[in-house]
Design an enzyme around this catalytic site. Structure first.
Site, mmCIF file in Angstrom:
data_model
loop_
_atom_site.group_PDB
_atom_site.id
_atom_site.type_symbol
_atom_site.label_atom_id
_atom_site.label_comp_id
_atom_site.label_asym_id
_atom_site.label_seq_id
_atom_site.Cartn_x
_atom_site.Cartn_y
_atom_site.Cartn_z
ATOM 1 N N LYS A 20 26.951 52.339 26.524
ATOM 2 C CA LYS A 20 27.021 51.417 25.377
ATOM 3 C C LYS A 20 28.453 50.930 25.162
ATOM 4 C CE LYS A 20 26.094 53.120 21.080
ATOM 5 N NZ LYS A 20 27.245 52.963 20.169
ATOM 6 N N ARG A 25 32.232 46.210 25.642
ATOM 7 C CA ARG A 25 33.538 45.715 26.074
ATOM 8 C C ARG A 25 33.389 44.649 27.156
ATOM 9 N NH1 ARG A 25 34.050 50.591 23.668
ATOM 10 N NH2 ARG A 25 36.069 51.322 22.892
ATOM 11 N N ASP A 313 30.034 62.109 20.063
ATOM 12 C CA ASP A 313 28.672 61.598 19.831
ATOM 13 C C ASP A 313 27.596 62.580 20.292
ATOM 14 O OD1 ASP A 313 29.853 59.359 18.783
ATOM 15 O OD2 ASP A 313 29.720 58.205 20.643
ATOM 16 N N ARG A 386 21.180 58.932 17.029
ATOM 17 C CA ARG A 386 21.462 60.243 17.645
ATOM 18 C C ARG A 386 20.715 61.369 16.910
ATOM 19 N NH1 ARG A 386 24.184 58.523 21.824
ATOM 20 N NH2 ARG A 386 25.751 56.917 21.462
HETATM 21 O O1 SPQ Z 1 29.441 51.814 17.673
HETATM 22 P P1 SPQ Z 1 29.181 52.970 16.787
HETATM 23 O O2 SPQ Z 1 28.119 52.645 15.790
HETATM 24 O O3 SPQ Z 1 30.421 53.494 16.111
HETATM 25 O O4 SPQ Z 1 28.590 54.144 17.724
HETATM 26 C C1 SPQ Z 1 28.915 55.533 17.956
HETATM 27 C C2 SPQ Z 1 27.596 56.185 18.520
HETATM 28 O O5 SPQ Z 1 27.178 57.278 18.136
HETATM 29 O O6 SPQ Z 1 27.052 55.554 19.424
HETATM 30 C C3 SPQ Z 1 29.432 56.299 16.729
HETATM 31 F F1 SPQ Z 1 28.640 56.376 15.765
HETATM 32 O O7 SPQ Z 1 29.857 55.670 19.032
HETATM 33 C C4 SPQ Z 1 31.256 55.347 18.944
HETATM 34 C C5 SPQ Z 1 32.062 56.617 19.148
HETATM 35 O O8 SPQ Z 1 31.762 57.598 18.186
HETATM 36 C C6 SPQ Z 1 31.553 54.355 20.027
HETATM 37 C C7 SPQ Z 1 32.995 54.250 20.372
HETATM 38 C C8 SPQ Z 1 33.474 53.116 21.205
HETATM 39 O O9 SPQ Z 1 32.674 52.489 21.922
HETATM 40 O O10 SPQ Z 1 34.693 52.858 21.165
HETATM 41 C C9 SPQ Z 1 33.902 55.212 19.988
HETATM 42 C C10 SPQ Z 1 33.559 56.353 19.119
HETATM 43 O O11 SPQ Z 1 33.943 56.072 17.781
HETATM 44 P P2 SPQ Z 1 35.475 56.194 17.307
HETATM 45 O O12 SPQ Z 1 35.461 55.923 15.865
HETATM 46 O O13 SPQ Z 1 35.863 57.570 17.587
HETATM 47 O O14 SPQ Z 1 36.258 55.240 18.041
#
Ligand code: SPQ
Length: 429
Positions: A20, A25, A313, A386
């Site tokens: 994802k 990106r 995650d 999740r």
């Molecule tokens: O995109 P979203 O909603 O924040 O999704 C999550 C997930 O569980 O799929 C978090 F809820 O993943 C983030 C991850 O926790 C995706 C991500 C990224 O693609 O950069 C980074 C992580 O979050 P963060 O805040 O640590 O950068």
């Protein structure tokens, strides 16, 4: 509502759908570049489709054919100003990364998301962007959506990250691409580095020394061909499912193994899982491989510090894993879970307790004592994919059926999850 109950083991081979984080990106960077970017292995999930919907509003052409995507753009300099609001759905990644890009663009935009996004903190992104000179307005001093952004010329900053967040780091680096001067970002704990790797794949010079990343402003992206590896965060559900369900033997192909994301592999091994990495390679600057796992006897572990961002995650499914391991598993330093799609500390503890697990929350994590048999019951997903997938995997070992209140939420990251569950519960190698 969906009722799930299985007896028997998991058997079979799966090819894990696209990552994802990398899929988002690939679209965003392709839209910033002038020319045609092609993507293979794209994850056609609700979250990634939100990113596509947003860039289409800038006049960027995106064609999607299953997991093959073509992004045709004249470059960020030529983006149209949308005449309607950008909707980022449930996706924190779309909202935060776009904030960085739009802050340095030449257009004015307004972004909103769903109920969950409206509660997720945005100041972590808007504050450093404002230090760069960005014009952003949001509720509660820029902390909540809707965000109204007037793109303009920004200045480089030297920023010490207060939290380990790839979304914050990425928003700053993306804004830095068009800023005046060289931006430096220092991480206290390393977060996933897909942005740095993919920017290099698009021809951008990104320097990294120890925990400091430097990017000189004024660099343009060159269109690229991206091969997206499978999402280790999706694979994690089958790794845990196979580890805890007696007699299971599963092979997972195409699993992304970026070292900033592979904490789950280390934790499973530490807990005694029978897990092998069979073949490893790399593509588009990202590592990937095949994983083979069989059920085994598991023991407890402690997870904290630098390990947390490498499996942030995966903590909901690791908590379920820990309910089947002998001893006390302690998860610390994971406060970030409180600001995900829902408060994942509260959600995991409440829902696993309902099933009979011995689990307590702490200020920054949880403590789980195992092994405990699990009952059936209704799992509230809180609209969080999740938590939904954690509940579904629990149904493989629960004594009675498990009912998910909102199984549809799983489509934000894993639209084929239930097909794969059926394949493995009826499959053979
Ligand atoms: O995109 P979203 O909603 O924040 O999704 C999550 C997930 O569980 O799929 C978090 F809820 O993943 C983030 C991850 O926790 C995706 C991500 C990224 O693609 O950069 C980074 C992580 O979050 P963060 O805040 O640590 O950068």
């Amino acid at each position: 509502m969906k009722s799930l109950h299985y007896t028997g083991s998991l058997q079979g081979t799966l090819s894990i759908p696209g990552d994802k984080s990398i899929s988002h990106r690939s679209i965003l960077f392709g839209a910033m570049a002038n020319g045609v970017t092609t993507v293979e292995g794209f994850l056609q999930s609700d979250d990634c489709l939100s990113t596509i919907d947003c860039v289409r509003k800038f006049g960027v052409e995106v064609t999607v054919d299953d997991d093959q995507v073509t992004v045709n753009s004249q470059g960020i300099e030529e983006w149209n100003e949308p005449d309607s609001i950008l909707y980022t759905g449930n996706s924190g990644t779309t909202t935060r990364l776009l904030a960085g890009v739009l802050a340095s663009s030449e257009i004015a935009t307004v972004m909103i998301g769903d109920e969950s996004i409206q509660k997720r903190p945005m100041k972590r992104v808007t504050a450093p962007l404002k230090l760069m000179g960005a014009s952003i307005i949001g509720r509660q001093d820029g902390n909540f959506t809707p965000l109204a952004i007037q793109g303009q010329t920004l200045q480089a900053i030297d920023y010490l990250m207060p939290v380990a967040s790839a979304q914050v780091k990425s928003a700053i680096l993306l804004a830095a691409l068009r800023a005046q001067g060289t931006t430096h970002v220092t991480e206290q704990e390393q977060s996933r580095n897909h942005t740095e790797k993919m920017l290099q794949h698009f021809g951008v010079k990104v320097e990294q020394t120890a925990n400091r990343i430097s990017l000189e402003g004024g660099q343009k992206l060159t269109p690229a061909h991206i091969v997206v590896p499978g999402d280790i965060s999706s694979a994690a559900f089958w790794l845990v499912a196979s580890a805890i369900t007696n007699g299971s033997h599963v092979i997972l192909n195409n699993v992304g193994l970026n070292p900033t994301r592979d904490g789950i592999v280390e934790v499973l091994k530490e807990m005694g899982a029978d897990l092998q990495i069979m073949a490893a390679s790399s593509s588009s600057h990202e590592e990937l491989g095949t994983l083979e796992i069989r059920s085994s006897t598991l023991k407890s572990t402690e997870i904290s510090g630098d390990m947390i961002p490498r499996l942030i995650d995966e903590i909901p499914i690791i908590a379920l894993l820990a309910t089947q391991a002998t001893g006390v598993t302690i998860i610390r330093d994971a406060e970030e879970l409180k600001v995900k799609e829902t408060n994942r500390i509260d959600a995991v503890v409440t829902e696993l307790k309902k099933l009979g697990a011995s689990i307590e929350s702490t200020d920054d994590g949880m403590v789980i004592t195992g092994p405990t048999p699990l009952n059936g019951g209704t799992i509230t997903t809180y609209g969080d994919h999740r938590i939904g997938m954690m509940g579904a995997i629990a149904s493989l070992i629960s004594s009675e059926a498990i009912v998910l209140d909102n199984p549809e939420c799983i489509a934000v990251s894993y639209p084929t999850f239930f097909d794969h569950l059926t394949e493995l519960t009826t499959g053979s190698l």
